[in-house]
Design a protein around this motif. Structure first.
Motif, PDB file in Angstrom:
ATOM      1  N   SER A  41      16.436  -2.903  -0.664  1.00 12.27           N
ATOM      2  CA  SER A  41      17.671  -3.768  -0.926  1.00 12.27           C
ATOM      3  C   SER A  41      18.601  -3.508   0.008  1.00 12.27           C
ATOM      4  O   SER A  41      19.081  -2.539   0.812  1.00 12.27           O
ATOM      5  CB  SER A  41      17.952  -3.452  -2.196  1.00 12.27           C
ATOM      6  N   GLN A  51      15.563  -9.402  -4.777  1.00 15.51           N
ATOM      7  CA  GLN A  51      14.231 -10.028  -4.158  1.00 15.51           C
ATOM      8  C   GLN A  51      13.227  -9.869  -5.211  1.00 15.51           C
ATOM      9  O   GLN A  51      13.304  -9.198  -6.354  1.00 15.51           O
ATOM     10  CB  GLN A  51      13.996  -9.070  -3.041  1.00 15.51           C
ATOM     11  N   HIS A  52      12.227 -10.833  -4.983  1.00  9.15           N
ATOM     12  CA  HIS A  52      10.995 -11.105  -6.074  1.00  9.15           C
ATOM     13  C   HIS A  52      10.366  -9.495  -6.504  1.00  9.15           C
ATOM     14  O   HIS A  52      10.099  -9.498  -7.756  1.00  9.15           O
ATOM     15  CB  HIS A  52      10.007 -12.029  -5.485  1.00  9.15           C
ATOM     16  N   TRP A  53      10.429  -8.682  -5.778  1.00  3.50           N
ATOM     17  CA  TRP A  53       9.900  -7.395  -6.202  1.00  3.50           C
ATOM     18  C   TRP A  53      10.902  -6.374  -6.891  1.00  3.50           C
ATOM     19  O   TRP A  53      10.317  -5.201  -7.542  1.00  3.50           O
ATOM     20  CB  TRP A  53       9.141  -6.852  -4.873  1.00  3.50           C
ATOM     21  N   ALA A  61       9.669  -2.426   1.831  1.00  4.54           N
ATOM     22  CA  ALA A  61      10.965  -3.221   1.590  1.00  4.54           C
ATOM     23  C   ALA A  61      12.039  -2.484   0.940  1.00  4.54           C
ATOM     24  O   ALA A  61      11.761  -1.269   0.123  1.00  4.54           O
ATOM     25  CB  ALA A  61      10.607  -4.315   1.075  1.00  4.54           C
ATOM     26  N   THR A 115      24.164 -11.802  -3.428  1.00  3.58           N
ATOM     27  CA  THR A 115      22.686 -11.726  -3.118  1.00  3.58           C
ATOM     28  C   THR A 115      21.692 -11.430  -4.243  1.00  3.58           C
ATOM     29  O   THR A 115      21.703 -10.707  -5.071  1.00  3.58           O
ATOM     30  CB  THR A 115      22.484 -10.565  -1.895  1.00  3.58           C
TER      31      THR A 115
END
Length: 459
Positions: A448, A163-165, A446, A160
């Motif tokens: 992970s 994520q963008h952040w 958010a 995976t």
């Protein structure tokens, strides 16, 4: 048959064909690996797929080939000579393979010419793998320049991307690790017992890093070999090392923070000082959070310094909060919220206060007006999750960062053996990331779902 046997000379024997090695279910399925690709990072990487057909192990190799100035090309071939090896390992060969400018997702893609052929490479890769900490560690035994990477650590299932952040992705350099190891020859005259001790003989771990004058400085926890052979059974002190490149370090001969005959004796004897995290103030003062351990109650504490060597201890971080209500409460692992300015991590106020993420097995927050005296908020802001890699515990890691997306908290995660992530060993530690609202530092946005870093090496 009897007539045939009669014709054989006395010394002859009948040799049956070698039976295929039985399949090992531990290897079956898909494994993925991500590798550095020059200055960038490959978004697809290497993939292995093992199946069992008629009791025989078979495999597909989805490869990535670097062709210098021509860029990256993809391959997909059937493995040759897949074997189980003594000691529970596996080996296979990757022979001549066609190169394609797109990733083939199946052999059918190649047969139907859904991908563009770009060339061929005729060398053979000799691969040997072993299972380690839930991962498949594959060593390429061919000439180094032919190998995608000399050592590749494949994770079970699909990889995976971050994520963008999130921070990352990260790779672990093959050379140089581990960067700091125990040294039984180091000596220090300890105020505890007025004796000379081998202060970093047992373990060196849980570091904090800061950049000063272009060099990377690491404060690291070092344990001597005294006391019980268990976690918290030794005496810990903080050593200091410096590096030009962040990999090769030179250590000071003696610790810079240690249990002393000072006002903190009741909190730091005999377990010592542990688990540093470090930030700066605007004026260049270093603020260190660490754990005081008297083998009764672990306490989050604060110390300050101008040079990373001489430290002033300020005592337990929550000593004055709510009339001393928290002085007997367990606390540790304090990550102060900061902004990034160049190569500095500078403690920064949000809504008029400094903030710190702290604690284990859940993460809480506290606020301060001066970075010395802190007041905890009662509720947790991040807790363990059943079914995930952080199902056992979460623990605040390095300083929390203000980013364009919000407040980024990197945390230490422990996996439960009963209700955790089956791809991560029980009670194994890995790394997670969480994002909080910069306008409301207790509001989780958010987090992970998979570790961004996990144990893959013997160290």
């Amino acid at each position: 048959m009897r007539g045939l046997l009669a014709l054989l000379p006395p010394t002859a024997a009948i040799i049956a064909p070698a039976a295929p090695a039985p399949c090992d279910v531990r290897f079956l399925g898909a494994w993925e690996y991500r590798q550095a690709a020059g200055a960038g990072f490959d978004a697809e990487g290497e993939r292995l797929e093992f199946t069992c057909t008629g009791g025989t192990m078979r495999g597909l190799y989805f490869g990535l080939e670097r062709a210098e100035e021509h860029g990256l090309f993809y391959t997909l071939v059937e493995m040759k000579d897949v074997r189980l090896t003594p000691g529970g390992g596996i080996s296979f060969l990757v022979g001549e393979r066609d190169l394609y400018s797109q990733r083939p997702h199946s052999l059918e893609d190649i047969r139907l010419k859904k991908v563009t052929w770009s060339g061929v490479t005729r060398d053979t890769l000799v691969m040997r793998g072993r299972l380690e900490l839930g991962n498949l560690v594959v060593t390429c035994a061919s000439t180094a320049h032919l190998c995608p990477d000399k050592v590749m650590v494949f994770s079970k299932g699909s990889w995976t991307p971050p994520q963008h952040w999130m921070l990352g992705p990260f790779t672990k350099p093959a050379a140089g690790n581990p960067v700091i190891t125990p040294n039984a020859a180091s000596r220090f005259h300890s105020p505890m017992g007025d004796t000379t001790v081998a202060w970093e003989a047992y373990a060196t771990f849980n570091p904090a890093a800061v950049v000063r004058d272009g060099k990377v400085y690491v404060l690291y926890r070092a344990e001597d070999a005294s006391g019980a052979q268990q976690i918290g059974g030794h005496t810990s002190r903080l050593g200091l090392a410096e590096s030009e490149d962040g990999i090769h370090f030179t250590r000071r001969a003696t610790p810079v923070l240690y249990p002393d005959t000072d006002a903190q004796r009741q909190y730091e004897w005999p377990g010592g000082v542990e688990d540093p995290r470090i930030v700066e103030t605007d004026d260049g003062t270093y603020v260190l959070t660490y754990t005081q351990w008297n083998r009764d109650v672990p306490r989050l504490a604060v110390a300050t310094s101008r040079d990373l060597i001489a430290w002033t201890k300020h005592g337990p971080a929550f000593a004055h909060a709510a009339g001393g209500k928290y002085l007997r409460s367990e606390s540790k692992s304090g990550a102060i919220l900061c902004r990034v300015e160049g190569d500095r991590l500078i403690a920064t106020r949000v809504n008029g206060k400094y903030w710190i993420y702290f604690g284990v097995p859940s993460i809480r927050v506290a606020t301060s007006d001066n970075l010395i005296d802190w007041t905890p908020l009662e509720d947790s802001v991040l807790s363990p999750r059943p079914g995930y890699f952080d199902s056992w515990l979460v623990e605040a890691g390095p300083p929390a960062l203000i980013t364009e997306r919000g407040i980024l908290v990197v945390y230490n995660a422990g996996n439960s053996g009963e209700n955790g992530d089956p791809s991560v060993p029980a009670r194994a530690y890995s790394g997670g990331q969480a994002l909080f609202d910069v306008r409301d530092p207790v509001k989780l946005i958010a987090r992970s779902d998979v570790p961004f870093i996990r144990p893959t090496r013997d160290y």
